[in-house]
Scaffold this motif. Sequence first.
Motif, PDB file in Angstrom:
ATOM      1  N   ALA A 191      18.914  30.925  67.496  1.00 29.41           N
ATOM      2  CA  ALA A 191      17.423  32.529  67.396  1.00 29.41           C
ATOM      3  C   ALA A 191      16.212  31.178  67.651  1.00 29.41           C
ATOM      4  CB  ALA A 191      17.848  32.686  65.830  1.00 29.41           C
ATOM      5  N   THR A 192      16.262  30.425  68.866  1.00 25.21           N
ATOM      6  CA  THR A 192      14.336  30.298  68.945  1.00 25.21           C
ATOM      7  C   THR A 192      14.151  31.560  70.126  1.00 25.21           C
ATOM      8  OG1 THR A 192      15.985  29.199  71.360  1.00 25.21           O
ATOM      9  CG2 THR A 192      15.308  27.970  68.868  1.00 25.21           C
ATOM     10  N   PRO A 193      12.316  31.209  70.539  1.00 25.13           N
ATOM     11  CA  PRO A 193      12.142  31.915  71.409  1.00 25.13           C
ATOM     12  C   PRO A 193      12.950  31.907  73.145  1.00 25.13           C
ATOM     13  CG  PRO A 193      10.498  30.367  70.200  1.00 25.13           C
ATOM     14  CD  PRO A 193      12.078  30.539  69.951  1.00 25.13           C
ATOM     15  N   HIS A 194      12.408  32.990  73.426  1.00 25.06           N
ATOM     16  CA  HIS A 194      13.427  33.446  74.191  1.00 25.06           C
ATOM     17  C   HIS A 194      13.408  32.110  75.962  1.00 25.06           C
ATOM     18  CE1 HIS A 194      11.590  37.794  73.412  1.00 25.06           C
ATOM     19  NE2 HIS A 194      13.062  37.927  73.259  1.00 25.06           N
ATOM     20  N   SER A 195      12.203  31.284  75.394  1.00 21.76           N
ATOM     21  CA  SER A 195      11.918  29.845  76.692  1.00 21.76           C
ATOM     22  C   SER A 195      12.619  29.363  76.385  1.00 21.76           C
ATOM     23  CB  SER A 195      10.710  29.527  76.582  1.00 21.76           C
ATOM     24  OG  SER A 195      10.294  29.256  74.981  1.00 21.76           O
ATOM     25  N   GLU A 196      13.664  29.200  75.450  1.00 20.81           N
ATOM     26  CA  GLU A 196      14.243  28.021  74.818  1.00 20.81           C
ATOM     27  C   GLU A 196      16.407  28.255  74.928  1.00 20.81           C
ATOM     28  OE1 GLU A 196      12.587  24.851  74.465  1.00 20.81           O
ATOM     29  OE2 GLU A 196      10.818  26.878  74.841  1.00 20.81           O
TER      30      GLU A 196
ATOM     31  N   VAL B 294      28.634  30.252  71.599  1.00 23.84           N
ATOM     32  CA  VAL B 294      26.887  30.824  71.402  1.00 23.84           C
ATOM     33  C   VAL B 294      27.445  31.955  71.257  1.00 23.84           C
ATOM     34  CG1 VAL B 294      25.118  30.416  72.482  1.00 23.84           C
ATOM     35  CG2 VAL B 294      26.518  28.667  72.572  1.00 23.84           C
ATOM     36  N   LEU B 295      25.888  32.234  69.828  1.00 22.17           N
ATOM     37  CA  LEU B 295      26.199  33.768  70.261  1.00 22.17           C
ATOM     38  C   LEU B 295      24.506  33.665  70.625  1.00 22.17           C
ATOM     39  CD1 LEU B 295      26.170  37.115  69.262  1.00 22.17           C
ATOM     40  CD2 LEU B 295      26.151  36.063  66.976  1.00 22.17           C
ATOM     41  N   CYS B 296      23.926  34.617  71.539  1.00 24.66           N
ATOM     42  CA  CYS B 296      22.797  34.016  71.328  1.00 24.66           C
ATOM     43  C   CYS B 296      22.089  35.194  71.282  1.00 24.66           C
ATOM     44  CB  CYS B 296      22.274  33.467  72.993  1.00 24.66           C
ATOM     45  SG  CYS B 296      20.794  32.875  73.874  1.00 24.66           S
ATOM     46  N   GLU B 297      20.440  34.922  71.201  1.00 30.63           N
ATOM     47  CA  GLU B 297      19.873  36.196  70.312  1.00 30.63           C
ATOM     48  C   GLU B 297      19.040  36.626  72.226  1.00 30.63           C
ATOM     49  OE1 GLU B 297      18.560  38.024  69.373  1.00 30.63           O
ATOM     50  OE2 GLU B 297      18.818  36.907  66.689  1.00 30.63           O
ATOM     51  N   LYS B 298      18.759  38.250  71.751  1.00 31.69           N
ATOM     52  CA  LYS B 298      18.357  38.559  72.608  1.00 31.69           C
ATOM     53  C   LYS B 298      16.517  38.219  72.971  1.00 31.69           C
ATOM     54  CE  LYS B 298      15.899  40.829  70.547  1.00 31.69           C
ATOM     55  NZ  LYS B 298      14.377  40.808  69.829  1.00 31.69           N
ATOM     56  N   SER B 299      15.696  38.637  73.950  1.00 29.40           N
ATOM     57  CA  SER B 299      16.490  38.464  75.739  1.00 29.40           C
ATOM     58  C   SER B 299      17.599  36.835  75.717  1.00 29.40           C
ATOM     59  CB  SER B 299      15.642  38.901  76.837  1.00 29.40           C
ATOM     60  OG  SER B 299      15.337  40.497  75.805  1.00 29.40           O
ATOM     61  N   PHE B 300      18.297  37.740  76.763  1.00 29.11           N
ATOM     62  CA  PHE B 300      19.859  35.935  76.931  1.00 29.11           C
ATOM     63  C   PHE B 300      19.159  35.158  77.002  1.00 29.11           C
ATOM     64  CE2 PHE B 300      23.382  34.676  78.957  1.00 29.11           C
ATOM     65  CZ  PHE B 300      24.189  34.466  77.736  1.00 29.11           C
ATOM     66  N   ALA B 301      18.062  35.433  77.981  1.00 30.03           N
ATOM     67  CA  ALA B 301      17.064  33.796  78.427  1.00 30.03           C
ATOM     68  C   ALA B 301      16.331  34.915  79.287  1.00 30.03           C
ATOM     69  CB  ALA B 301      18.415  33.365  80.377  1.00 30.03           C
TER      70      ALA B 301
ATOM     71  N   LEU C 255       5.323  36.224  70.281  1.00 31.20           N
ATOM     72  CA  LEU C 255       5.244  37.305  71.675  1.00 31.20           C
ATOM     73  C   LEU C 255       3.706  37.459  72.470  1.00 31.20           C
ATOM     74  CD1 LEU C 255       6.025  39.923  68.597  1.00 31.20           C
ATOM     75  CD2 LEU C 255       7.551  38.651  69.732  1.00 31.20           C
ATOM     76  N   ILE C 256       3.506  36.523  72.843  1.00 30.80           N
ATOM     77  CA  ILE C 256       2.402  36.942  73.078  1.00 30.80           C
ATOM     78  C   ILE C 256       1.640  35.452  74.548  1.00 30.80           C
ATOM     79  CG2 ILE C 256       0.652  38.566  72.152  1.00 30.80           C
ATOM     80  CD1 ILE C 256      -1.135  36.315  70.912  1.00 30.80           C
ATOM     81  N   GLU C 257       2.587  34.562  74.106  1.00 27.95           N
ATOM     82  CA  GLU C 257       2.591  32.775  74.599  1.00 27.95           C
ATOM     83  C   GLU C 257       3.402  32.920  76.020  1.00 27.95           C
ATOM     84  OE1 GLU C 257       2.753  29.503  72.264  1.00 27.95           O
ATOM     85  OE2 GLU C 257       1.023  30.442  70.442  1.00 27.95           O
ATOM     86  N   PRO C 258       3.328  33.181  77.116  1.00 27.09           N
ATOM     87  CA  PRO C 258       3.531  32.404  78.208  1.00 27.09           C
ATOM     88  C   PRO C 258       4.376  31.675  78.125  1.00 27.09           C
ATOM     89  CG  PRO C 258       1.630  33.468  78.826  1.00 27.09           C
ATOM     90  CD  PRO C 258       1.120  33.119  77.508  1.00 27.09           C
ATOM     91  N   GLU C 259       4.051  30.622  77.943  1.00 27.82           N
ATOM     92  CA  GLU C 259       5.285  29.355  77.281  1.00 27.82           C
ATOM     93  C   GLU C 259       6.141  29.579  77.025  1.00 27.82           C
ATOM     94  OE1 GLU C 259       1.525  28.547  77.991  1.00 27.82           O
ATOM     95  OE2 GLU C 259       2.071  29.591  76.539  1.00 27.82           O
ATOM     96  N   LEU C 260       6.224  30.502  75.774  1.00 28.06           N
ATOM     97  CA  LEU C 260       7.263  30.919  75.333  1.00 28.06           C
ATOM     98  C   LEU C 260       8.557  32.159  75.870  1.00 28.06           C
ATOM     99  CD1 LEU C 260       5.611  31.176  71.636  1.00 28.06           C
ATOM    100  CD2 LEU C 260       7.198  28.877  72.889  1.00 28.06           C
ATOM    101  N   ALA C 261       7.469  32.325  76.920  1.00 28.43           N
ATOM    102  CA  ALA C 261       8.211  33.693  77.016  1.00 28.43           C
ATOM    103  C   ALA C 261       8.247  35.392  76.199  1.00 28.43           C
ATOM    104  CB  ALA C 261       9.932  34.007  78.006  1.00 28.43           C
ATOM    105  N   GLY C 262       6.909  35.133  75.901  1.00 29.99           N
ATOM    106  CA  GLY C 262       6.584  36.459  75.403  1.00 29.99           C
ATOM    107  C   GLY C 262       5.997  37.858  75.760  1.00 29.99           C
TER     108      GLY C 262
END
Length: 326
Positions: free
Chosen positions: A72-77, A92-99, A163-170
Amino acid sequence: METIKIGILGAGRIAAVLADTMVQMPKVQLVGVASRSLYKAQEFASRFSIKKAYGSYEELAKDPEIQLIYIATPHSEHCRNAKLCLENGKHVLCEKSFAANASQAEEMIALAKEKNLLITEAMWVRYMPMAETIRKVIASGIIGEPMTLTANLCYLVSDKPRLIEPELAGGALLDVGVYTLNFASLIFGDDITDIKSSVVKTETGVDAQNSITLTYQGGKMAILNSSLRVISDRQGIIYGTKGYMVIENINNFESIKVYDTERNVVETYERPKQISGYEYQIEASADAIEKGLTECPQMPHKITLNIMNVMDELRRQWGIRYPFEG
């Protein structure tokens, strides 16, 4: 289903909903939670009576008692976190988006197959009983041949840094647009012949809102909208040659109303009683693990990869690349 022992990696809002759901499930034992802040993990553990709290993800991944880890971490992680869990023998059950992109998703799936472990995307609507009800209503022929659908999912969340940071795949696409794409996939499949789109970006360079038109074999079309800046009705509408059907809330199917060619309601279906809706993906994961599967039939790897590839193409059209993509 035998009792399954689960850990949660990340201690944010979605993790809390999952934890609250799991403690109400008889065949689930929530064993541990990890955050990069030990204090945050301890506070989370205390709130949900979880016996183990870890201040690092590595400690959770190495816990021999835990079988399945919910990421349950940001998409980037997601990719890094999933690989850590898989390398330590955890399903593993990975939160969406998957990657963050299809390349990462392929890496995660390949490693799970190599280790003979389950990995599945927590696209919770795919696991819900209402998803099957929608399919059955369409298959009954009551609305004729479905040819067009619209779906929208918009929330007032543009103030959230994640949700708006590119580094976190926002951006709206990976956070809420993925639901509109899954809705279209659920109804029309993945045989897409053309992708057209428009985007409005945030000052940080990710998508604030987008509009997507997908064309399929046989001339079917899906028109999808998502945004971080407005509130929407969250409806999915499927238009057929003999009528149409309106699904309330594509983010947690609530009801289905079927209309005839005179726009009269002819059938109504209500969502069955649920804890939160998250229980179905946990049950499906536990069942797949028990059967020795590396994917859940409700959310096959092929569909996850298809949708990741569509999102990659959309970001290519918009000129959006995340910093870590090079």
